[in-house]
Design a protein around this motif. Structure first.
Motif, PDB file in Angstrom:
ATOM      1  N   UNK A  40       0.850  -1.195   0.000  1.00 34.22           N
ATOM      2  CA  UNK A  40       0.000   0.000   0.000  1.00 34.22           C
ATOM      3  C   UNK A  40       0.885   1.244   0.000  1.00 34.22           C
ATOM      4  N   UNK A  41       0.638   2.186  -0.893  1.00 27.22           N
ATOM      5  CA  UNK A  41       1.460   3.400  -0.924  1.00 27.22           C
ATOM      6  C   UNK A  41       1.176   4.285   0.278  1.00 27.22           C
ATOM      7  N   UNK A  42       2.025   5.260   0.548  1.00 22.89           N
ATOM      8  CA  UNK A  42       1.750   6.201   1.645  1.00 22.89           C
ATOM      9  C   UNK A  42       0.384   6.856   1.474  1.00 22.89           C
ATOM     10  N   UNK A  43      -0.301   7.093   2.569  1.00 23.33           N
ATOM     11  CA  UNK A  43      -1.632   7.679   2.512  1.00 23.33           C
ATOM     12  C   UNK A  43      -1.627   9.092   1.952  1.00 23.33           C
ATOM     13  N   UNK A  44      -2.723   9.464   1.337  1.00 24.93           N
ATOM     14  CA  UNK A  44      -2.867  10.815   0.801  1.00 24.93           C
ATOM     15  C   UNK A  44      -3.358  11.762   1.885  1.00 24.93           C
ATOM     16  N   UNK A  45      -2.904  13.016   1.876  1.00 20.76           N
ATOM     17  CA  UNK A  45      -3.510  14.005   2.775  1.00 20.76           C
ATOM     18  C   UNK A  45      -5.002  14.121   2.480  1.00 20.76           C
ATOM     19  N   UNK A  46      -5.821  14.464   3.465  1.00 16.87           N
ATOM     20  CA  UNK A  46      -7.260  14.579   3.224  1.00 16.87           C
ATOM     21  C   UNK A  46      -7.604  15.569   2.118  1.00 16.87           C
ATOM     22  N   UNK A  47      -6.807  16.621   2.021  1.00 18.32           N
ATOM     23  CA  UNK A  47      -7.033  17.638   0.986  1.00 18.32           C
ATOM     24  C   UNK A  47      -5.709  18.328   0.706  1.00 18.32           C
ATOM     25  N   UNK A  48      -5.398  18.558  -0.561  1.00 16.89           N
ATOM     26  CA  UNK A  48      -4.174  19.296  -0.875  1.00 16.89           C
ATOM     27  C   UNK A  48      -4.308  19.999  -2.221  1.00 16.89           C
ATOM     28  N   UNK A  49      -3.473  21.009  -2.404  1.00 18.91           N
ATOM     29  CA  UNK A  49      -3.399  21.752  -3.659  1.00 18.91           C
ATOM     30  C   UNK A  49      -1.996  21.544  -4.223  1.00 18.91           C
ATOM     31  N   UNK A  50      -1.924  21.163  -5.472  1.00 19.16           N
ATOM     32  CA  UNK A  50      -0.631  20.881  -6.094  1.00 19.16           C
ATOM     33  C   UNK A  50      -0.405  21.831  -7.262  1.00 19.16           C
ATOM     34  N   UNK A  51       0.651  22.643  -7.160  1.00 18.51           N
ATOM     35  CA  UNK A  51       0.990  23.578  -8.226  1.00 18.51           C
ATOM     36  C   UNK A  51       2.091  22.979  -9.095  1.00 18.51           C
ATOM     37  N   UNK A  52       2.179  23.466 -10.324  1.00 15.23           N
ATOM     38  CA  UNK A  52       3.229  23.011 -11.223  1.00 15.23           C
ATOM     39  C   UNK A  52       4.005  24.231 -11.718  1.00 15.23           C
ATOM     40  N   UNK A  53       5.314  24.280 -11.461  1.00 14.34           N
ATOM     41  CA  UNK A  53       6.084  25.466 -11.833  1.00 14.34           C
ATOM     42  C   UNK A  53       6.294  25.554 -13.342  1.00 14.34           C
ATOM     43  N   UNK A  54       6.362  26.785 -13.817  1.00 14.77           N
ATOM     44  CA  UNK A  54       6.604  27.012 -15.244  1.00 14.77           C
ATOM     45  C   UNK A  54       8.098  27.220 -15.476  1.00 14.77           C
ATOM     46  N   UNK A  55       8.906  26.293 -14.973  1.00 14.54           N
ATOM     47  CA  UNK A  55      10.360  26.409 -15.079  1.00 14.54           C
ATOM     48  C   UNK A  55      10.898  25.485 -16.164  1.00 14.54           C
ATOM     49  N   UNK A  56      12.009  25.901 -16.748  1.00 13.46           N
ATOM     50  CA  UNK A  56      12.673  25.096 -17.770  1.00 13.46           C
ATOM     51  C   UNK A  56      14.101  24.855 -17.313  1.00 13.46           C
ATOM     52  N   UNK A  57      14.505  23.597 -17.218  1.00 13.53           N
ATOM     53  CA  UNK A  57      15.856  23.237 -16.792  1.00 13.53           C
ATOM     54  C   UNK A  57      16.678  22.809 -18.000  1.00 13.53           C
ATOM     55  N   UNK A  58      17.905  23.358 -18.084  1.00 16.68           N
ATOM     56  CA  UNK A  58      18.862  22.923 -19.100  1.00 16.68           C
ATOM     57  C   UNK A  58      20.141  22.524 -18.372  1.00 16.68           C
ATOM     58  N   UNK A  59      20.512  21.255 -18.431  1.00 16.93           N
ATOM     59  CA  UNK A  59      21.712  20.767 -17.773  1.00 16.93           C
ATOM     60  C   UNK A  59      22.685  20.240 -18.815  1.00 16.93           C
ATOM     61  N   UNK A  60      23.935  20.681 -18.728  1.00 17.51           N
ATOM     62  CA  UNK A  60      24.958  20.167 -19.637  1.00 17.51           C
ATOM     63  C   UNK A  60      26.202  21.027 -19.603  1.00 17.51           C
ATOM     64  N   UNK A  61      27.293  20.444 -19.998  1.00 19.27           N
ATOM     65  CA  UNK A  61      28.557  21.174 -20.026  1.00 19.27           C
ATOM     66  C   UNK A  61      28.507  22.262 -21.085  1.00 19.27           C
ATOM     67  N   UNK A  62      28.799  23.489 -20.673  1.00 15.68           N
ATOM     68  CA  UNK A  62      28.837  24.604 -21.616  1.00 15.68           C
ATOM     69  C   UNK A  62      27.506  25.271 -21.876  1.00 15.68           C
ATOM     70  N   UNK A  63      26.447  24.930 -21.110  1.00 16.90           N
ATOM     71  CA  UNK A  63      25.133  25.507 -21.415  1.00 16.90           C
ATOM     72  C   UNK A  63      25.066  27.000 -21.128  1.00 16.90           C
ATOM     73  N   UNK A  64      26.008  27.526 -20.346  1.00 19.09           N
ATOM     74  CA  UNK A  64      25.998  28.978 -20.113  1.00 19.09           C
ATOM     75  C   UNK A  64      26.172  29.734 -21.419  1.00 19.09           C
ATOM     76  N   UNK A  65      26.834  29.126 -22.396  1.00 15.79           N
ATOM     77  CA  UNK A  65      27.025  29.781 -23.698  1.00 15.79           C
ATOM     78  C   UNK A  65      25.704  30.052 -24.401  1.00 15.79           C
ATOM     79  N   UNK A  66      24.632  29.377 -23.996  1.00 16.99           N
ATOM     80  CA  UNK A  66      23.318  29.581 -24.618  1.00 16.99           C
ATOM     81  C   UNK A  66      22.518  30.669 -23.920  1.00 16.99           C
ATOM     82  N   UNK A  67      23.141  31.404 -23.022  1.00 14.13           N
ATOM     83  CA  UNK A  67      22.423  32.371 -22.198  1.00 14.13           C
ATOM     84  C   UNK A  67      21.645  33.384 -23.028  1.00 14.13           C
ATOM     85  N   UNK A  68      22.260  33.941 -24.059  1.00 16.50           N
ATOM     86  CA  UNK A  68      21.575  34.958 -24.864  1.00 16.50           C
ATOM     87  C   UNK A  68      20.301  34.404 -25.485  1.00 16.50           C
TER      88      UNK A  68
END
Length: 427
Positions: A40-68
């Motif tokens: 059985x998975x962990x129980x759910x809270x009786x009520x909750x609000x879940x937001x989703x951020x509008x963020x974009x992640x870029x991971x990699x060597x040299x990605x700072x060069x794409x800043x502009x």
């Protein structure tokens, strides 16, 4: 896998080692169903609000060069650039300056540790006058939080303090609504704080108290994680700030305000941090280890999109505001002690955290493991070793009673004497 046919025909299953099993009657079907088991998975809270951020992640060597290009994609044409004094002297900052060549941008004074409300309001006026339309933050959590606070003041007005969350013990919390649109932030983290993706903001006021604000709109729209550029950051700094990331995960598991998604991020990040922190300490020039730590810290920051911090961060905020101790160092020292305080009240989520690290002894095994990790990561383990004066413990405990983290803690703190006991154990 199972292929279910009509109830009047055979039901064919391939379950475990049994291949092509045909169940033709109700009794056999019942036996087969009973053979299936799932935890059985962990129980759910009786009520909750879940937001989703509008963020974009870029991971990699040299990605700072794409800043502009990333700035253009975020609609930022004249950014204000924020960084601390040490960051401004680093190769990381040099990479950013090179990537900004040919673009208009607004320079700022170095951001001090824990920042200040006065600086935030000064920068907000400067940004408005110069018509800045976004921010680039380079380095640690103080730069990230300053940009968030400036964005809030630009949109909501001065003074910063009137937008701060207010907590009155034992259980009254007032969170001012911050509803106006905020300018976008592009973050280039140079530590493992994860502050860039959270809705939280922490800035010192003139009295030295930490003003805490909350606004999902100030989470960074774009995050660039560059493990090669990060190699210039001292491994010791990455490890202490990584302990902050670890605390995000653990507190996110037992916070009174959390969603199930917080646990998913937290458990993954915990396992990555347990590997990456000692790896970065042992091999500071290892690009792959840096990438693991940066990504784990990012995940840990996302935990706080879906949960709130508790007692541990409350004490660390006050330790920083009273003693000027870096937030990562305070986290490094206090985490095992705060987990021990909450061990009984949060036994189930802490047991799951222990299991994610391969431990089978429940919360107490996690407390012991955190002590071992302090040694493996080479981070401080006592308040006296990071410059906290013993005479300040009473003041820290008293101020801690006004921190919002106590509201979200799974165990109610009944008085400053309890906080004093935790601080004494860590001293």
């Amino acid at each position: 896998m199972g292929v279910l046919q009509s109830a009047k025909t055979a039901i064919e299953f391939s379950l475990g080692p049994v291949q092509g099993l045909t169940v033709k009657d109700h009794e056999q079907e019942t036996l087969l169903q009973e053979a299936w088991s799932a935890a059985e998975p962990p129980g759910l809270p009786p009520r909750f609000v879940q937001r989703y951020p509008a963020s974009r992640l870029v991971l990699g060597s040299g990605v700072i060069a794409t800043l502009a290009a990333e700035l253009a994609g975020a609609g930022i044409r004249r950014p204000m650039v924020l960084a601390g004094a040490r960051t401004r002297q680093s190769n990381l900052y040099a990479h950013v300056m090179h990537a900004l060549q040919g673009l208009p941008w607004l320079d700022t004074p170095p951001v001090p540790a824990h920042s200040s409300a006065e600086l935030v309001e000064q920068l907000a006026r400067l940004a408005l006058a110069a018509q800045a339309d976004g921010f680039v933050t380079v380095g640690g959590g103080s730069a990230a939080d300053t940009a968030k606070a400036v964005a809030i003041v630009m949109a909501e007005g001065e003074p910063l303090a009137r937008h701060a969350v207010r907590f009155t013990p034992p259980s009254t919390l007032v969170v001012p609504p911050l509803l106006k649109p905020k300018l976008p932030i592009l973050a280039i983290p140079g530590t493992a704080s994860g502050a860039e993706v959270t809705a939280s903001v922490g800035v010192r006021d003139a009295s030295g108290a930490k003003l805490l604000l909350s606004d999902p709109a100030v989470a960074a729209r774009v995050v660039l994680l560059d493990p090669v550029a990060n190699l210039c950051v001292p491994a010791s700094l990455m490890c202490t700030t990584g302990m902050n990331a670890l605390a995000h995960c653990i507190e996110g598991l037992y916070s009174r305000e959390r969603t199930p998604l917080a646990e998913a991020f937290a458990l993954d990040a915990l396992a990555r941090l347990a590997y990456a922190l000692p790896a970065v300490r042992r091999r500071p020039g290892d690009e792959a280890a840096r990438a693991q730590l940066l990504y784990a810290a990012h995940l840990a920051g996302l935990v706080l999109v879906y949960a709130r911090t508790c007692l541990h961060h409350a004490l660390c905020h006050v330790i920083g505001s009273v003693s000027g101790v870096p937030h990562g160092e305070a986290n490094s020292v206090m985490l095992p002690h705060c987990v021990a305080y909450n061990a009984q009240a949060a036994a189930e989520p802490l047991a799951r955290a222990a299991a994610a690290l391969g431990l089978d002894g429940g919360p107490q095994s996690l407390v012991r493991a955190l002590g071992a990790l302090q040694v493996a990561a080479g981070v401080p383990a006592r308040l006296r070793d990071i410059g906290v004066a013993e005479r300040d413990l009473d003041r820290i405990a008293a101020k801690g009673m006004g921190e919002r983290g106590l509201y979200y803690n799974p165990r109610q703190v009944t008085g400053a004497d309890e906080l004093r006991s935790i601080l004494e154990a860590a001293y």
